[in-house]
Design an enzyme around this catalytic site. Structure first.
Site, PDB file in Angstrom:
ATOM      1  N   CYS A 195       2.193   1.107  -6.112  1.00  0.00           N
ATOM      2  CA  CYS A 195       1.685  -0.217  -5.760  1.00  0.00           C
ATOM      3  C   CYS A 195       2.871  -1.091  -5.368  1.00  0.00           C
ATOM      4  O   CYS A 195       3.909  -1.067  -6.028  1.00  0.00           O
ATOM      5  CB  CYS A 195       0.946  -0.833  -6.948  1.00  0.00           C
ATOM      6  SG  CYS A 195       0.214  -2.437  -6.597  1.00  0.00           S
ATOM      7  N   HIS A 243      -8.434   1.088  -4.149  1.00  0.00           N
ATOM      8  CA  HIS A 243      -7.205   0.515  -4.737  1.00  0.00           C
ATOM      9  C   HIS A 243      -7.128  -0.983  -4.408  1.00  0.00           C
ATOM     10  O   HIS A 243      -6.794  -1.799  -5.265  1.00  0.00           O
ATOM     11  CB  HIS A 243      -5.969   1.251  -4.182  1.00  0.00           C
ATOM     12  CG  HIS A 243      -4.650   0.716  -4.658  1.00  0.00           C
ATOM     13  ND1 HIS A 243      -3.794   1.414  -5.474  1.00  0.00           N
ATOM     14  CD2 HIS A 243      -4.029  -0.474  -4.411  1.00  0.00           C
ATOM     15  CE1 HIS A 243      -2.709   0.681  -5.719  1.00  0.00           C
ATOM     16  NE2 HIS A 243      -2.836  -0.465  -5.080  1.00  0.00           N
ATOM     17  N   GLU A 244      -7.483  -1.317  -3.155  1.00  0.00           N
ATOM     18  CA  GLU A 244      -7.385  -2.730  -2.730  1.00  0.00           C
ATOM     19  C   GLU A 244      -8.462  -3.591  -3.376  1.00  0.00           C
ATOM     20  O   GLU A 244      -8.171  -4.712  -3.822  1.00  0.00           O
ATOM     21  CB  GLU A 244      -7.463  -2.847  -1.208  1.00  0.00           C
ATOM     22  CG  GLU A 244      -6.426  -2.035  -0.434  1.00  0.00           C
ATOM     23  CD  GLU A 244      -5.045  -2.089  -1.034  1.00  0.00           C
ATOM     24  OE1 GLU A 244      -4.324  -1.072  -0.948  1.00  0.00           O
ATOM     25  OE2 GLU A 244      -4.657  -3.123  -1.620  1.00  0.00           O
ATOM     26  N   HIS A 294      -7.613  -4.736  -6.773  1.00  0.00           N
ATOM     27  CA  HIS A 294      -6.727  -5.908  -6.847  1.00  0.00           C
ATOM     28  C   HIS A 294      -7.535  -7.213  -6.814  1.00  0.00           C
ATOM     29  O   HIS A 294      -7.121  -8.211  -7.411  1.00  0.00           O
ATOM     30  CB  HIS A 294      -5.719  -5.929  -5.694  1.00  0.00           C
ATOM     31  CG  HIS A 294      -4.494  -5.089  -5.913  1.00  0.00           C
ATOM     32  ND1 HIS A 294      -3.652  -5.257  -6.974  1.00  0.00           N
ATOM     33  CD2 HIS A 294      -3.983  -4.076  -5.174  1.00  0.00           C
ATOM     34  CE1 HIS A 294      -2.663  -4.368  -6.888  1.00  0.00           C
ATOM     35  NE2 HIS A 294      -2.839  -3.641  -5.809  1.00  0.00           N
TER      36      HIS A 294
HETATM   37  C1  LIG Z   1      -0.877   6.630  -0.289  1.00  0.00           C
HETATM   38  C2  LIG Z   1       0.290   5.927   0.331  1.00  0.00           C
HETATM   39  N1  LIG Z   1       0.764   4.812  -0.310  1.00  0.00           N
HETATM   40  C3  LIG Z   1       1.792   4.160   0.265  1.00  0.00           C
HETATM   41  N2  LIG Z   1       2.335   3.046  -0.327  1.00  0.00           N
HETATM   42  N3  LIG Z   1       1.575   2.360  -1.256  1.00  0.00           N
HETATM   43  C4  LIG Z   1       0.521   1.616  -0.789  1.00  0.00           C
HETATM   44  O1  LIG Z   1       0.228   1.501   0.372  1.00  0.00           O
HETATM   45  C5  LIG Z   1      -0.251   0.852  -1.851  1.00  0.00           C
HETATM   46  C6  LIG Z   1      -1.722   1.133  -1.745  1.00  0.00           C
HETATM   47  C7  LIG Z   1      -2.043   2.625  -1.774  1.00  0.00           C
HETATM   48  C8  LIG Z   1      -1.613   3.361  -3.038  1.00  0.00           C
HETATM   49  C9  LIG Z   1      -2.602   4.500  -3.173  1.00  0.00           C
HETATM   50  C10 LIG Z   1      -3.807   4.158  -2.378  1.00  0.00           C
HETATM   51  C11 LIG Z   1      -3.549   2.841  -1.708  1.00  0.00           C
HETATM   52  C12 LIG Z   1       0.039  -0.618  -1.577  1.00  0.00           C
HETATM   53  N4  LIG Z   1      -0.647  -1.456  -2.536  1.00  0.00           N
HETATM   54  O2  LIG Z   1      -0.039  -1.841  -3.645  1.00  0.00           O
HETATM   55  C13 LIG Z   1      -1.701  -2.268  -2.029  1.00  0.00           C
HETATM   56  O3  LIG Z   1      -2.448  -2.808  -3.073  1.00  0.00           O
HETATM   57  C14 LIG Z   1       2.356   4.615   1.456  1.00  0.00           C
HETATM   58  F1  LIG Z   1       3.368   3.942   2.013  1.00  0.00           F
HETATM   59  C15 LIG Z   1       1.816   5.749   2.058  1.00  0.00           C
HETATM   60  N5  LIG Z   1       2.297   6.232   3.247  1.00  0.00           N
HETATM   61  C16 LIG Z   1       1.644   7.327   3.953  1.00  0.00           C
HETATM   62  C17 LIG Z   1       1.545   7.001   5.431  1.00  0.00           C
HETATM   63  N6  LIG Z   1       2.877   6.690   5.986  1.00  0.00           N
HETATM   64  C18 LIG Z   1       2.755   6.402   7.408  1.00  0.00           C
HETATM   65  C19 LIG Z   1       4.126   6.095   7.983  1.00  0.00           C
HETATM   66  O4  LIG Z   1       4.707   4.992   7.263  1.00  0.00           O
HETATM   67  C20 LIG Z   1       4.839   5.240   5.848  1.00  0.00           C
HETATM   68  C21 LIG Z   1       3.475   5.544   5.260  1.00  0.00           C
HETATM   69  C22 LIG Z   1       3.610   5.898   3.770  1.00  0.00           C
HETATM   70  N7  LIG Z   1       0.782   6.399   1.485  1.00  0.00           N
HETATM   71 NI    NI Z   2      -1.554  -2.149  -5.020  1.00  0.00          NI
END
Ligand SMILES: Cc1nc(NNC(=O)[C@H](CC2CCCC2)CN(O)CO)c(F)c(N2CCN3CCOC[C@@H]3C2)n1
Ligand code: NI
Length: 188
Positions: A115, A158-159, A162
């Site tokens: 997160c 997940h969102e 929040h």
């Molecule tokens: C799974 C994932 N979680 C990443 N981070 N966490 C987040 O997004 C949190 C939200 C996610 C956590 C699990 C489900 C929702 C943010 N949250 O706290 C919002 O509430 C990533 F960054 C990521 N990816 C894969 C795709 N990739 C494409 C190219 O660029 C990098 C990117 C990295 N996949």
């Molecule tokens: Ni989050």
């Protein structure tokens, strides 16, 4: 433009509050917040911009994470299809999102979750619904109803958590973080 300094971290009470429904028509400020959140995700997924702006990667963001206690989220779930790498699997700014129904079957990400508001690793499976029917309003106020499964379904849950003051690690079994009941889908 949003950067990591705009994202509040665990300990900030806003992350444990229930956000308020958004009223329509939206104010220009609310539209800007939504667009800024989506832009943050796009920047965070662009290697150059992410490095330049020192952004952690993100596929979703909820308004309470930028200290805005409103029921609005942005999602930018990149394509999993190498044939169409530039067509996101699910993307948009969703106002008043609501899970109206869901599968009995559960699912979790094989790598667990992180997160942007949590500056530490919390290992363990975060068990969620495998498939959901999601209702939300777009920035014009039009209501949409979509069925999501797998990765997009996990991100949206997940969102929405929040918006209700729930953090991903609230779902982790503290006695056995990697315990799974039969039938839970592990998404890799
Ligand atoms: C799974 C994932 N979680 C990443 N981070 N966490 C987040 O997004 C949190 C939200 C996610 C956590 C699990 C489900 C929702 C943010 N949250 O706290 C919002 O509430 C990533 F960054 C990521 N990816 C894969 C795709 N990739 C494409 C190219 O660029 C990098 C990117 C990295 N996949
Ligand atoms: Ni989050």
């Amino acid at each position: 433009m949003l950067t990591m300094k705009d994202i509040i971290r665990e300990g900030n009470p806003t992350l444990r509050e229930v956000a308020a429904e958004v009223e329509f028509p939206l104010s220009d400020a609310e539209k800007k917040i939504g667009n800024d959140m989506l832009e943050f995700l796009a920047n965070s997924q662009d290697p150059e911009k992410a490095e330049e702006l020192e952004l952690r990667g993100g596929v979703g963001l909820a308004a309470p994470q930028i200290d805005v206690k409103k029921r609005m989220i942005a999602v930018l779930v990149p394509s999993m299809d190498p044939e169409n790498p530039d067509v996101p699997e699910f993307s948009g700014v969703l106002y008043n999102p609501k899970i109206v129904s869901h599968s009995v079957q559960d699912a979790c990400l094989g790598d667990g979750e992180g997160c942007l508001s949590v500056d530490r690793d919390v290992p363990g499976y975060v068990v969620r619904h495998a498939r959901i029917t999601l209702s939300y309003q777009d920035e014009t106020g039009e209501t949409h109803k979509v069925r999501l499964k797998n990765y997009p379904a996990i991100v949206v849950q997940h969102e929405i958590d929040h918006l209700n003051g729930v953090m991903f690690y609230d779902h982790i079994n503290s006695k056995n973080p990697f315990e799974l009941k039969d039938g839970v889908l592990i998404l890799d």
